[in-house]
Scaffold this motif. Structure first.
Motif, mmCIF file in Angstrom:
data_model
loop_
_atom_site.group_PDB
_atom_site.id
_atom_site.type_symbol
_atom_site.label_atom_id
_atom_site.label_comp_id
_atom_site.label_asym_id
_atom_site.label_seq_id
_atom_site.Cartn_x
_atom_site.Cartn_y
_atom_site.Cartn_z
ATOM 1 N N GLN A 171 0.817 -1.207 0.000
ATOM 2 C CA GLN A 171 0.000 0.000 0.000
ATOM 3 C C GLN A 171 0.855 1.263 0.000
ATOM 4 O OE1 GLN A 171 -2.786 -0.197 3.245
ATOM 5 N NE2 GLN A 171 -3.996 -1.851 2.313
ATOM 6 N N ASP A 172 2.005 1.195 0.638
ATOM 7 C CA ASP A 172 2.900 2.357 0.635
ATOM 8 C C ASP A 172 3.334 2.698 -0.792
ATOM 9 O OD1 ASP A 172 2.754 2.576 3.371
ATOM 10 O OD2 ASP A 172 4.558 1.373 3.730
ATOM 11 N N PHE A 173 3.632 1.650 -1.545
ATOM 12 C CA PHE A 173 4.016 1.887 -2.943
ATOM 13 C C PHE A 173 2.857 2.495 -3.714
ATOM 14 C CE2 PHE A 173 4.013 0.757 -7.399
ATOM 15 C CZ PHE A 173 5.295 1.095 -7.810
ATOM 16 N N ASP A 174 1.678 1.900 -3.597
ATOM 17 C CA ASP A 174 0.525 2.391 -4.347
ATOM 18 C C ASP A 174 0.239 3.849 -4.007
ATOM 19 O OD1 ASP A 174 0.242 -0.053 -5.552
ATOM 20 O OD2 ASP A 174 -1.430 -0.724 -4.289
ATOM 21 N N ARG A 175 0.266 4.173 -2.742
ATOM 22 C CA ARG A 175 -0.037 5.539 -2.315
ATOM 23 C C ARG A 175 0.975 6.535 -2.892
ATOM 24 N NH1 ARG A 175 0.247 4.540 2.510
ATOM 25 N NH2 ARG A 175 -1.929 3.903 2.810
ATOM 26 N N GLU A 176 2.228 6.182 -2.819
ATOM 27 C CA GLU A 176 3.261 7.097 -3.331
ATOM 28 C C GLU A 176 3.208 7.192 -4.847
ATOM 29 O OE1 GLU A 176 6.150 9.917 -3.109
ATOM 30 O OE2 GLU A 176 5.060 8.975 -1.458
ATOM 31 N N TYR A 177 2.970 6.074 -5.513
ATOM 32 C CA TYR A 177 2.878 6.071 -6.978
ATOM 33 C C TYR A 177 1.711 6.925 -7.445
ATOM 34 C CZ TYR A 177 2.068 4.344 -11.742
ATOM 35 O OH TYR A 177 1.865 4.256 -13.097
ATOM 36 N N ILE A 178 0.550 6.742 -6.828
ATOM 37 C CA ILE A 178 -0.633 7.528 -7.207
ATOM 38 C C ILE A 178 -0.378 9.008 -6.992
ATOM 39 C CG2 ILE A 178 -3.034 8.022 -6.602
ATOM 40 C CD1 ILE A 178 -3.291 5.004 -5.883
ATOM 41 N N THR A 179 0.158 9.361 -5.840
ATOM 42 C CA THR A 179 0.437 10.771 -5.533
ATOM 43 C C THR A 179 1.413 11.368 -6.539
ATOM 44 O OG1 THR A 179 0.093 10.352 -3.170
ATOM 45 C CG2 THR A 179 1.282 12.363 -3.768
ATOM 46 N N MET A 180 2.439 10.599 -6.879
ATOM 47 C CA MET A 180 3.466 11.067 -7.803
ATOM 48 C C MET A 180 2.895 11.262 -9.209
ATOM 49 S SD MET A 180 7.174 9.255 -8.446
ATOM 50 C CE MET A 180 7.482 9.247 -6.679
ATOM 51 N N ILE A 181 2.066 10.320 -9.666
ATOM 52 C CA ILE A 181 1.495 10.405 -11.009
ATOM 53 C C ILE A 181 0.542 11.591 -11.117
ATOM 54 C CG2 ILE A 181 -0.009 9.268 -12.683
ATOM 55 C CD1 ILE A 181 2.796 8.157 -12.615
ATOM 56 N N VAL A 182 -0.280 11.800 -10.092
ATOM 57 C CA VAL A 182 -1.202 12.940 -10.115
ATOM 58 C C VAL A 182 -0.426 14.249 -10.203
ATOM 59 C CG1 VAL A 182 -2.886 14.260 -8.773
ATOM 60 C CG2 VAL A 182 -3.072 11.767 -8.903
#
Length: 225
Positions: A153-164
């Motif tokens: 989940q840490d990866f998903d959260r950071e990836y989503i934030t970064m892409i946005v």
């Protein structure tokens, strides 16, 4: 004396007939006319998707490069760097994410940004005489390294934030370039690219809601068409 008058009369008659013949030819339909030089040579139609720019490397023959030229080259370079970053991030997300929606989005990012680079930006870069970057920028390399150290989940959260965040910035830059670019190929790929980036942004916003990831300003950016 009489012979001289007759000869003179014959000369006048012949001259009149000759002039009349010239006038008739000038008025006859289909007669060839003297070609006129155009004030400006027509430009060759371009097709960035096919790499047919109609111009060789440099794109500005016989003229000194301007600030606008450098700005357009910088835009193409940055777009290529950013596209490569999105591809590498997408490949990483397909490996490390545990969420199907994130993996599917990442797969789309790899495909879309790869095609944008190959079909649009690389041909235009060649037209402008821009060397293709060897990979992501130093800043983007740090983001990739940061994600490599995360999982779950840490990866998903950071990836989503970064892409946005990245797509918000990219969308603004692409739309601005589509407005100010003087090179028609750059203007075209900036406009087309902004449409794709807008679609990506809307998709990742929905994923962010699903994963309860708070993002700021994305609604205004994606709806500002």
């Amino acid at each position: 004396m009489q012979l001289k008058r007759i000869a003179y009369t014959l000369c006048l008659s012949a001259g009149t007939v000759l002039l009349s013949g010239v006038a008739v030819l000038a008025q006859a339909p289909g007669s060839p006319q003297q070609p006129t030089m155009p004030s400006q040579q027509p430009t060759t139609p371009t097709n960035p998707a096919a790499g047919n720019t109609g111009m060789g490397p440099g794109a500005y023959p016989g003229t000194a490069p301007t600030g606008q030229d450098f700005a357009e080259k910088a835009f193409v370079t940055k777009a290529l760097e950013g596209g490569e970053t999105e591809v590498q991030l997408g490949q990483l997300a397909q490996q490390k994410s545990q969420s199907n929606d994130v993996k599917q989005f990442a797969q789309k990012m790899v495909a879309d940004h790869g095609q944008m680079a190959d079909k649009w930006f690389k041909p235009v870069a060649q037209q402008l005489g821009v060397s293709e970057p060897k990979g992501p920028s130093k800043k983007d390399k740090k983001e990739i390294a940061k994600l490599q150290g995360l999982s779950g989940q840490d990866f998903d959260r950071e990836y989503i934030t970064m892409i946005v965040k990245d797509h918000q910035q990219d969308l603004k830059e692409f739309r601005d370039e589509a407005q100010v670019a003087q090179d028609q190929n750059v203007k075209q790929i900036a406009a087309q690219g902004s449409n794709i980036i807008s679609q990506h942004l809307q998709l990742i916003e929905q994923i962010a809601k699903t994963h309860n990831v708070a993002v700021e300003g994305s609604k205004d950016m994606s709806s500002n068409q």
